[in-house]
Design an enzyme around this catalytic site. Structure first.
Site, PDB file in Angstrom:
ATOM      1  N   TYR A  57     -23.313   8.029 -23.934  1.00 53.10           N
ATOM      2  CA  TYR A  57     -23.159   6.878 -23.048  1.00 53.10           C
ATOM      3  C   TYR A  57     -24.507   6.442 -22.464  1.00 53.10           C
ATOM      4  O   TYR A  57     -25.287   7.262 -21.981  1.00 53.10           O
ATOM      5  CB  TYR A  57     -22.213   7.195 -21.885  1.00 53.10           C
ATOM      6  CG  TYR A  57     -22.156   6.099 -20.847  1.00 53.10           C
ATOM      7  CD1 TYR A  57     -21.495   4.909 -21.110  1.00 53.10           C
ATOM      8  CD2 TYR A  57     -22.829   6.214 -19.626  1.00 53.10           C
ATOM      9  CE1 TYR A  57     -21.479   3.870 -20.183  1.00 53.10           C
ATOM     10  CE2 TYR A  57     -22.820   5.189 -18.691  1.00 53.10           C
ATOM     11  CZ  TYR A  57     -22.151   4.024 -18.982  1.00 53.10           C
ATOM     12  OH  TYR A  57     -22.145   2.997 -18.071  1.00 53.10           O
ATOM     13  N   HIS A  87     -27.517  -7.823 -15.216  1.00 54.49           N
ATOM     14  CA  HIS A  87     -27.152  -7.239 -13.921  1.00 54.49           C
ATOM     15  C   HIS A  87     -27.973  -7.814 -12.757  1.00 54.49           C
ATOM     16  O   HIS A  87     -27.683  -7.522 -11.599  1.00 54.49           O
ATOM     17  CB  HIS A  87     -27.319  -5.719 -13.966  1.00 54.49           C
ATOM     18  CG  HIS A  87     -26.232  -5.015 -14.731  1.00 54.49           C
ATOM     19  ND1 HIS A  87     -25.703  -5.518 -15.882  1.00 54.49           N
ATOM     20  CD2 HIS A  87     -25.566  -3.843 -14.489  1.00 54.49           C
ATOM     21  CE1 HIS A  87     -24.774  -4.689 -16.341  1.00 54.49           C
ATOM     22  NE2 HIS A  87     -24.667  -3.675 -15.513  1.00 54.49           N
ATOM     23  N   ASN A 219     -29.288   2.989 -11.819  1.00 51.53           N
ATOM     24  CA  ASN A 219     -28.139   3.801 -11.403  1.00 51.53           C
ATOM     25  C   ASN A 219     -28.474   4.570 -10.132  1.00 51.53           C
ATOM     26  O   ASN A 219     -29.229   5.545 -10.167  1.00 51.53           O
ATOM     27  CB  ASN A 219     -27.777   4.789 -12.506  1.00 51.53           C
ATOM     28  CG  ASN A 219     -26.418   4.539 -13.115  1.00 51.53           C
ATOM     29  OD1 ASN A 219     -26.099   5.097 -14.141  1.00 51.53           O
ATOM     30  ND2 ASN A 219     -25.597   3.717 -12.496  1.00 51.53           N
ATOM     31  N   TYR A 307     -19.387   4.429  36.275  1.00 54.52           N
ATOM     32  CA  TYR A 307     -19.498   5.165  35.018  1.00 54.52           C
ATOM     33  C   TYR A 307     -20.763   4.816  34.238  1.00 54.52           C
ATOM     34  O   TYR A 307     -21.339   5.666  33.552  1.00 54.52           O
ATOM     35  CB  TYR A 307     -18.292   4.858  34.124  1.00 54.52           C
ATOM     36  CG  TYR A 307     -16.987   5.460  34.579  1.00 54.52           C
ATOM     37  CD1 TYR A 307     -16.894   6.256  35.714  1.00 54.52           C
ATOM     38  CD2 TYR A 307     -15.816   5.227  33.849  1.00 54.52           C
ATOM     39  CE1 TYR A 307     -15.694   6.785  36.125  1.00 54.52           C
ATOM     40  CE2 TYR A 307     -14.609   5.761  34.250  1.00 54.52           C
ATOM     41  CZ  TYR A 307     -14.539   6.541  35.390  1.00 54.52           C
ATOM     42  OH  TYR A 307     -13.341   7.067  35.780  1.00 54.52           O
ATOM     43  N   ARG A 310     -23.214   7.057  35.972  1.00 55.66           N
ATOM     44  CA  ARG A 310     -22.815   8.456  36.103  1.00 55.66           C
ATOM     45  C   ARG A 310     -22.568   9.116  34.745  1.00 55.66           C
ATOM     46  O   ARG A 310     -22.815  10.316  34.574  1.00 55.66           O
ATOM     47  CB  ARG A 310     -21.556   8.529  36.959  1.00 55.66           C
ATOM     48  CG  ARG A 310     -21.247   9.918  37.448  1.00 55.66           C
ATOM     49  CD  ARG A 310     -20.027  10.065  38.335  1.00 55.66           C
ATOM     50  NE  ARG A 310     -19.318   8.870  38.679  1.00 55.66           N
ATOM     51  CZ  ARG A 310     -17.977   8.808  38.760  1.00 55.66           C
ATOM     52  NH1 ARG A 310     -17.252   9.874  38.482  1.00 55.66           N
ATOM     53  NH2 ARG A 310     -17.378   7.678  39.112  1.00 55.66           N
ATOM     54  N   PHE A 358     -23.814   8.406  -8.623  1.00 52.85           N
ATOM     55  CA  PHE A 358     -24.219   7.065  -8.210  1.00 52.85           C
ATOM     56  C   PHE A 358     -23.333   6.491  -7.109  1.00 52.85           C
ATOM     57  O   PHE A 358     -23.659   5.465  -6.518  1.00 52.85           O
ATOM     58  CB  PHE A 358     -24.180   6.111  -9.402  1.00 52.85           C
ATOM     59  CG  PHE A 358     -22.862   6.168 -10.139  1.00 52.85           C
ATOM     60  CD1 PHE A 358     -21.708   5.639  -9.585  1.00 52.85           C
ATOM     61  CD2 PHE A 358     -22.779   6.775 -11.387  1.00 52.85           C
ATOM     62  CE1 PHE A 358     -20.490   5.707 -10.252  1.00 52.85           C
ATOM     63  CE2 PHE A 358     -21.565   6.855 -12.057  1.00 52.85           C
ATOM     64  CZ  PHE A 358     -20.413   6.316 -11.484  1.00 52.85           C
ATOM     65  N   GLU A 444     -14.642   0.774 -13.005  1.00 55.51           N
ATOM     66  CA  GLU A 444     -15.246   1.163 -11.728  1.00 55.51           C
ATOM     67  C   GLU A 444     -14.246   0.765 -10.638  1.00 55.51           C
ATOM     68  O   GLU A 444     -14.406  -0.239  -9.945  1.00 55.51           O
ATOM     69  CB  GLU A 444     -16.604   0.470 -11.592  1.00 55.51           C
ATOM     70  CG  GLU A 444     -17.552   0.916 -12.700  1.00 55.51           C
ATOM     71  CD  GLU A 444     -18.739  -0.013 -12.927  1.00 55.51           C
ATOM     72  OE1 GLU A 444     -18.895  -0.983 -12.157  1.00 55.51           O
ATOM     73  OE2 GLU A 444     -19.497   0.221 -13.886  1.00 55.51           O
TER      74      GLU A 444
END
Length: 537
Positions: A57, A87, A219, A307, A310, A358, A444
């Site tokens: 792959y 991409h 990746n 508060y 404090r 990844f 994915e």
């Protein structure tokens, strides 16, 4: 170049401070002979696979849905080029030059671990490109945080291939003025030119991708993690500065130090809580640093504060513990191999294994947590500001901290700005990592959305910096109304630092530049440094 301005990358020891130095302080990067051998060892595995003609792959197959498509040997290089081109699909504002340097440095750091199968020549060219400030245009939007930050890292790789665009710093020797510590709000009109042109101008050769190399460059979680590293760095400065600003407000409101007594915090021994209480004790009234305001108020009939004064150790304390937790996650992620497939050359295995390193869930979840944590500093700051500007709550200070109320409005709308930023934060703290959208035809099918986790964390950090700037400005104005009484030496130093940039507001004036000046003092670390210089004498 001086060796004290070089960060040596080896995939194991990079720290957040190192990455900030690379991005914002002009440090260059380098690798040792040992790291070169490790990179080459990983590449040898890929070369052996290519010779064997095995189907692996990412080396000789398509990607995602196309992972079952076999690529012939004469097209494995084009496969990698096509991967980067297709991409590179991000949108939005480009990363700043500083953040682009951090992104590239972090990706190089991952490659030095030797699990990527990249060639040594490509790593060396990437180092020269970084050190030459040849910085690709990387849009900040487009990653879903698995399988890695594919779109932004593809834009990064595309520029190094001599395609797309790069920052063009003109006749400045291809350098730029960083903005983390100097002129942080300065508007910089950078332009972009052809990446190939910028590389030629610096006498650099574009990267030429071999088998597996495109995948090796994209990746991983480096966008999430590099932005997250900056967020952690700024949060650390911000949290400590918030304690100082709290003390300034505390003095302006004539607070009671009893709530910070060590016995109280020993009884609930959270680390951050105790740390904050101890720090407040160190800069408020004591034998070492007496406060004229506290001494003049010693006969008060008030028994306890609200508060927002404090409970500061309890509220600020968990922010410190949150930062420490997230820093650990980010440090680990910065030095983690995030490729797929990963390349191994061990006694047990010489080859590749497909996995999921990844996936950005770790830094995504951590940064969502950091966003929630750091926001609380603005939540409580805005409430303290309310007490400063509200004459019914401020123990004698004028309404909106200005004389001639009615004719003058003082800090009225500065408080509104603070409230607006806090409200904005309350939307931004929604965890983006709670979402997932299946992508790549359900290959994915679970993603982290960590890119948005990181970006909105930085958005919230900037809002908190501004909220605290307004509080500090108002606290100094409040201290002016307590004159001639003075506060402690460390806090007087902060007051003088602020007054060196912003004068007392005796009547209404254009206030935004005042806020900006104090914002710079906070973000640059000057407020923190002036106090530490006294405490560390």
């Amino acid at each position: 170049m001086s060796t004290d301005k070089i960060v040596y990358l080896n995939g194991n020891t990079l720290k957040i401070e190192d990455l900030i130095n690379i991005g914002y302080r002009g440090y260059n990067v380098s690798i040792t002979q040992e790291v070169e051998e490790l990179i080459q060892k990983g590449r040898n595995v890929i070369d052996d696979i290519l010779k064997s003609e095995k189907t692996v792959y990412g080396i000789n197959t398509g990607f995602g849905l196309f992972s079952d498509v076999i690529i012939p040997p004469d097209q494995v290089k084009m496969l990698q080029v096509n991967l980067i081109r297709s991409h590179s699909s991000g949108v939005g504002t480009p990363l700043t030059p500083e953040r682009t340097r951090m992104l590239l440095a972090l990706r190089i750091n991952v490659l030095t671990k030797g699990y990527s199968g990249i060639t040594l020549e490509t790593v060396k060219r990437a180092i020269k490109i970084l050190n030459g400030n040849c910085l690709p245009l990387v849009p900040e939007k487009g990653t879903v945080g698995a399988s890695g930050d594919l779109a932004p890292l593809s834009h990064l790789a595309l520029g190094m291939m001599g395609e797309g665009k790069m920052y063009d710093f003109g006749d400045s020797g291809n350098t730029f003025t960083s903005n983390l510590e100097v002129d942080v709000l300065e508007h910089r009109n950078f332009k972009f030119s052809s990446a190939n042109e910028i590389l030629k101008r610096q006498n650099l050769t574009p990267i030429e991708l071999n088998a597996k190399e495109g995948l090796a460059l994209i990746n991983g979680t480096q966008l999430i993690t590099s932005l997250g590293a900056e967020a952690v760095y700024r949060c650390k400065v911000l949290a400590e500065t918030a304690n100082i600003i709290t003390a300034m407000t505390f003095e302006a409101l004539k607070g009671l130090t009893a709530a910070y007594h060590p016995l109280i915090h020993a009884a609930r021994p959270h680390s951050g809580q105790g740390k904050v209480a101890a720090f407040l004790r160190s800069i408020l009234h004591s034998d070492q640093f007496p406060s004229e305001i506290t001494l003049a108020n010693k006969d008060t009939k008030k028994v306890q504060d609200s508060y927002t004064l404090r409970c500061v150790p309890q509220v600020h304390g968990i922010v410190f513990d949150t930062i420490d937790f997230v820093q650990g996650i980010i440090n680990t992620e910065m030095n983690s191999a995030t490729d797929n497939p990963m390349v191994f050359d061990t006694e047990e295995l010489c080859g590749t294994i497909s996995g999921g390193n990844f996936h950005g869930e770790y830094p995504a979840k951590a940064l969502d947590y950091l966003t929630i944590g750091i926001h609380e500093l603005s939540n409580i700051s805005e409430r303290r500001l309310e007490r400063l500007v509200n004459s019914q709550l401020s123990d004698g200070l004028p309404s909106f901290l200005v004389n001639g109320g009615g004719l003058n409005s003082g800090f009225m709308i500065a408080h509104c700005t603070s409230a607006a930023l806090v409200s904005e934060n309350k939307v931004l703290v929604h965890p983006s990592s709670a979402d997932t959208i299946s992508t790549s035809s359900a290959k994915e099918d679970h993603v982290s959305m960590g890119g948005w986790s990181a970006r909105k964390c930085l958005n919230v950090v900037e809002n908190v910096e501004n909220v605290l700037a307004i509080e500090l400005l108002a606290a100094c104005q409040g201290l002016d109304f307590r004159r001639p009484l003075k506060t402690t030496e460390p806090l007087e130093a902060v007051y003088q630092l602020v007054r060196s940039k912003v004068t007392f507001m005796d009547k209404d004036r254009f206030i935004q530049p005042d806020i900006e000046e104090v914002y710079k003092l906070i973000r640059s670390g000057q407020v923190l440094n002036v106090v530490n210089s006294i405490l560390n004498k």
